[in-house]
Design a protein around this motif. Structure first.
Motif, PDB file in Angstrom:
ATOM      1  N   ILE A   1       0.838  -1.202   0.000  1.00 40.14           N
ATOM      2  CA  ILE A   1       0.000   0.000   0.000  1.00 40.14           C
ATOM      3  C   ILE A   1       0.871   1.250   0.000  1.00 40.14           C
ATOM      4  O   ILE A   1       0.651   2.202  -0.778  1.00 40.14           O
ATOM      5  N   GLU A   2       1.881   1.260   0.850  1.00 37.24           N
ATOM      6  CA  GLU A   2       2.722   2.450   0.947  1.00 37.24           C
ATOM      7  C   GLU A   2       3.515   2.669  -0.334  1.00 37.24           C
ATOM      8  O   GLU A   2       3.742   3.804  -0.754  1.00 37.24           O
ATOM      9  N   SER A   3       3.968   1.565  -0.987  1.00 33.11           N
ATOM     10  CA  SER A   3       4.749   1.728  -2.206  1.00 33.11           C
ATOM     11  C   SER A   3       3.888   2.202  -3.379  1.00 33.11           C
ATOM     12  O   SER A   3       4.396   2.825  -4.315  1.00 33.11           O
ATOM     13  N   MET A   4       2.580   1.912  -3.352  1.00 33.37           N
ATOM     14  CA  MET A   4       1.700   2.262  -4.473  1.00 33.37           C
ATOM     15  C   MET A   4       0.857   3.513  -4.194  1.00 33.37           C
ATOM     16  O   MET A   4       0.119   3.961  -5.065  1.00 33.37           O
ATOM     17  N   ARG A   5       0.952   4.040  -2.992  1.00 37.37           N
ATOM     18  CA  ARG A   5       0.165   5.234  -2.677  1.00 37.37           C
ATOM     19  C   ARG A   5       0.533   6.414  -3.576  1.00 37.37           C
ATOM     20  O   ARG A   5      -0.366   7.135  -4.048  1.00 37.37           O
TER      21      ARG A   5
ATOM     22  N   ILE B   1      -2.071   8.713  -5.777  1.00 40.01           N
ATOM     23  CA  ILE B   1      -2.134  10.176  -5.653  1.00 40.01           C
ATOM     24  C   ILE B   1      -1.948  10.819  -7.023  1.00 40.01           C
ATOM     25  O   ILE B   1      -2.638  11.782  -7.384  1.00 40.01           O
ATOM     26  N   GLU B   2      -1.005  10.262  -7.831  1.00 42.94           N
ATOM     27  CA  GLU B   2      -0.768  10.796  -9.160  1.00 42.94           C
ATOM     28  C   GLU B   2      -2.034  10.729 -10.013  1.00 42.94           C
ATOM     29  O   GLU B   2      -2.303  11.604 -10.824  1.00 42.94           O
ATOM     30  N   HIS B   3      -2.856   9.679  -9.811  1.00 48.96           N
ATOM     31  CA  HIS B   3      -4.108   9.534 -10.544  1.00 48.96           C
ATOM     32  C   HIS B   3      -5.277  10.214  -9.840  1.00 48.96           C
ATOM     33  O   HIS B   3      -6.434  10.043 -10.242  1.00 48.96           O
TER      34      HIS B   3
END
Length: 772
Positions: A489-493, A497-499
């Protein structure tokens, strides 16, 4: 336990007279001794990795699996039982198995150790004894039946032909009670017709003193005048000194035998008529194998006279290459009494080719078990045989095509990864040197995204090929699912956010212990999150929930739920979302990207872990939810999660040799490592890499596998043989990324195996870790 103790235990294990094995949680053999291999006919290498089910006879499989489950659940800790194994050559043997559970510090069964004794000989002895006892009992029963209900009549008459004594069989034959015989003359008991035929034999005995043996008489009894009966009679004189004082008689009714003979003659006529009407060749042979009958079909095909029989009638039609084998097979069947089945080629007069025929023969035995006749058939199977050969050729061609496909995919991935890496490193150099310029940052981010996207597509393509063909192996360990989910989750957050998406995460308190491969579990969650991010419009939300739920029968399972407010799944697509190359809302623009294989991998990886995955959606624009369920295991402490050492955690190597035949890659990585403060040199082939390493003595070597002059495996092996090369950190940085490639690299002496392109942070972390 001391080393000597362990050596003694291993020697006892290896040299024990009994078979000794050790199996893991998946019922796979991890250790076997020579005695066990001798019992089954396998080598140790062939046995390691096999499952207990593979060598267990099908009829014993259910019981064997029940005992394994009971031991796994703790209901049994030690158990002995008998079962059947299937040897390597296909024969079956009886064994006595004593199995005990080996538990870890949490009390879970992690291994089972068993002793195996071949009891086939004992079983055969028991079966033979049982059969012998059965035969003895049957024999005694037959003797009692002979004495009590024998069809043979015994009687005694005086010289006036009056009955003195009779047994029950005579009474039945004459349809009179025994008491109705005693004191009466023969003519008072028998019909005049029968008396007239029997009396001449009796007078002959009285007048000559000679016995009359096995004479057939027939007639109608008094109580059954409508039917003719048949008897076989023998009369002999009873002497007292020199005088005949009576006549002994043995009478056997053979009416049913005569009827059977008539029936047999009719049956033979029917058999011949039936055989002559069949399209197959039908034949018969004597007990010694001499062929003495063929049906009409044979004579039509062979154009042979009906009187033509014997071996010379069929040997000439066989293909010369099949004659010796056919003759040997038939002789063996005649010798052993076993049924015959063989395939051979026949060519009859008028046929342009030899045609394959299936020949079968069965022995006909009498009550004593002796072969009295052989009956056989020959069936034309030429068309089926030709079809089978074509199918076999097609299967071989498909297998070869599949092998070439794997080689092509591996080479494709290698050739595509090589140019991706310098692009990634060039983008990172732009960030480090000109990162404060907006236009440069924009271009760098675009390059970075596209390279990462291409890398993910390559990984997915190769992974799904290996998974769907069963070539992937899990590296299982006790892991904490909650901690793995938090890391993902932390690596893909940042991506969410970018999307412009809201990413919500909720997890159960405490650990969720799972016996699994952390990398593959992370891959499941990443694929689901990538899908949710990809198919959820800006401003939407994604929820990830990791928890546990009851699974029935007192078991618990870990549950991962990924729900979004995205485009949803249409009803006609929903049943197929886990199928290969399936994507919802396909358009020519393919704005969402991807190959349609991510969910296939999710399903396959979940099932490899003993779990399952489900998909739910109310339809288009209604969002979707994916639920992954995995078995939970009991653990006294929180399961660890392996983590890669962070940059700077250990002192990084100062001198790094980059070896790659792709000059753009070597130069870009050289510049990037130099910018990170390292002293770097490059080599473009295997020999120059050896020379540079020997003279410069680097702390670490980033080594490609496919090199001219000398491949990376040989370079690593040679460096390890050098006195100075034992402590050099050697990391494979290559486009070949299969599990087999990784294992081969480890055997060659590499410390780590990385697949291009590699993030600089990950590369530095690996260098730090291996240097430490």
């Amino acid at each position: 336990m001391t080393g000597n103790d362990r050596q003694r235990l291993r020697a006892m294990f290896d040299n024990a007279a009994l078979g000794i094995v050790e199996v893991d949680r998946d019922d796979r053999f991890v250790r076997v001794n020579d005695s066990f291999c001798e019992i089954l006919g396998y080598t140790r290498e062939e046995m390691i990795g096999k499952t207990v089910s593979e060598i267990t006879a099908p009829e014993d499989l259910g019981r064997s699996e029940d005992i394994a489950r009971q031991m796994q659940s703790g209901e049994l800790s030690r158990h002995g039982y008998e079962k059947r194994y299937v040897k390597k050559d296909g024969t079956r043997i009886w064994v006595h198995v004593t199995v005990s559970a080996i538990r870890d510090e949490w009390g879970r069964v992690v291994r089972r150790i068993g002793t195996i004794e071949d009891i086939s000989e004992r079983k055969r002895t028991e079966e033979a004894l049982s059969e012998s006892n059965l035969i003895a009992r049957n024999t005694l029963a037959e003797l009692r039946a002979i004495y009590e209900t024998a069809p043979v009549g015994l009687c005694l008459l005086d010289t006036s032909m009056r009955y003195i004594s009779v047994n029950q069989a005579v009474a039945r034959i004459n349809m009179r009670a025994p008491s109705e015989h005693i004191g009466r003359q023969l003519r008072e008991v028998l019909s005049p017709e029968l008396a007239n035929r029997a009396e001449p034999f009796l007078r002959h005995v009285l007048e000559t003193g000679e016995s009359v043996l096995n004479r057939e008489i027939s007639g109608r009894p008094i109580d059954d005048p409508e039917h003719v009966h048949y008897w076989l009679v023998s009369y002999y004189p009873v002497w007292e000194g020199e005088h005949i004082i009576g006549i002994g008689g043995v009478v056997q009714e053979i009416t049913e035998v005569k009827k059977a003979e008539d029936a047999l003659r009719r049956s033979e006529r029917m058999f011949r008529e039936l055989a002559d009407s069949m399209p197959q060749i039908v034949w018969a042979a004597q007990p010694d194998g001499t062929v003495d009958y063929f049906n009409r079909r044979w004579h039509e095909l062979a154009r042979a006279p009906y009187e033509t029989t014997g071996d010379q009638s069929w040997i000439p039609v066989l293909h010369p290459e099949d004659r010796e084998a056919a003759r040997a097979a038939w002789d063996e069947s005649v010798r052993t009494g076993q049924a015959l089945q063989l395939e051979s080629r026949f060519q009859f007069p008028g046929f342009a080719e030899y045609r394959w025929h299936l020949t079968r023969a069965l022995p006909i035995r009498d009550e004593a078990g002796q072969i009295t006749r052989w009956f056989g058939t020959c069936t034309d199977i030429h068309d089926q045989k030709t079809t089978q050969e074509k199918l076999a050729d097609q299967a071989a061609a498909l297998a070869e095509a599949d092998r070439r496909k794997d080689e092509f995919l591996a080479m494709l991935a290698h050739e595509l990864r090589n140019p991706l890496a310098p692009l990634l490193y060039a983008a990172q150099m732009l960030q480090m040197t000109l990162g404060d310029q907006p236009a440069v940052k924009k271009m760098r981010d675009m390059i970075d995204r596209q390279v990462r996207h291409m890398g993910r597509l390559l990984d997915d393509l190769l992974d799904v090929s290996r998974i769907t063909r069963g070539k992937i192996q899990l590296r299982r360990e006790l892991m904490n699912l909650r901690a793995v989910a938090e890391q993902v989750i932390e690596s893909m957050r940042p991506q969410a956010i970018e999307h412009k998406l809201m990413l919500n995460f909720q997890a159960a308190e405490g650990p969720l212990p799972v016996d699994g491969d952390p990398t593959r579990i992370e891959q499941i969650l990443r694929n689901l999150l990538n899908n949710a991010i990809k198919y959820t419009p800006q401003g939407g939300s994604i929820w990830v929930v990791v928890d546990s739920e009851p699974a029935g029968e007192g078991r618990m399972e870990a549950v991962i739920r990924v729900r979004d407010t995205g485009v949803g799944i249409e009803p006609q697509v929903l049943p197929h979302v886990f199928e290969l190359f399936t994507q919802a809302k396909q358009t020519l623009a393919r704005t969402q990207g991807g190959l349609g294989i991510g969910l296939t991998m999710v399903k396959s990886l979940a099932e490899l872990h003993g779990g399952r995955v489900e998909a739910f959606s109310e339809g288009a624009d209604q969002g979707s939810e994916f639920i992954v369920r995995l078995p939970l295991v009991e653990a006294a402490e929180e399961a660890p999660v392996a983590a890669v050492a962070a940059v700077g955690e250990h002192a990084a190597p100062q001198r790094v040799l980059v070896v790659d035949d792709n000059e753009d890659f070597a130069v870009s990585l050289n510049d990037l490592l130099t910018a990170w403060g390292l002293e770097v040199r490059t080599a473009l082939d295997g020999p120059s890499a050896m020379e540079t390493a020997r003279t410069w003595r680097p702390d670490a070597i980033l080594l490609d596998i496919g090199l001219p002059g000398m491949d990376g495996y040989e370079v690593a092996e040679r460096i390890r043989r050098e006195s100075w090369g034992a402590n050099v950190s050697i990391v494979a940085l290559t486009g070949y990324g299969s599990e087999q490639d990784r294992q081969r690299a480890m055997r060659a002496g590499f410390n780590a195996h990385l697949t291009k392109p590699v993030e600089m942070e990950q590369l530095m972390a690996i260098l730090n870790k291996t240097a430490a």
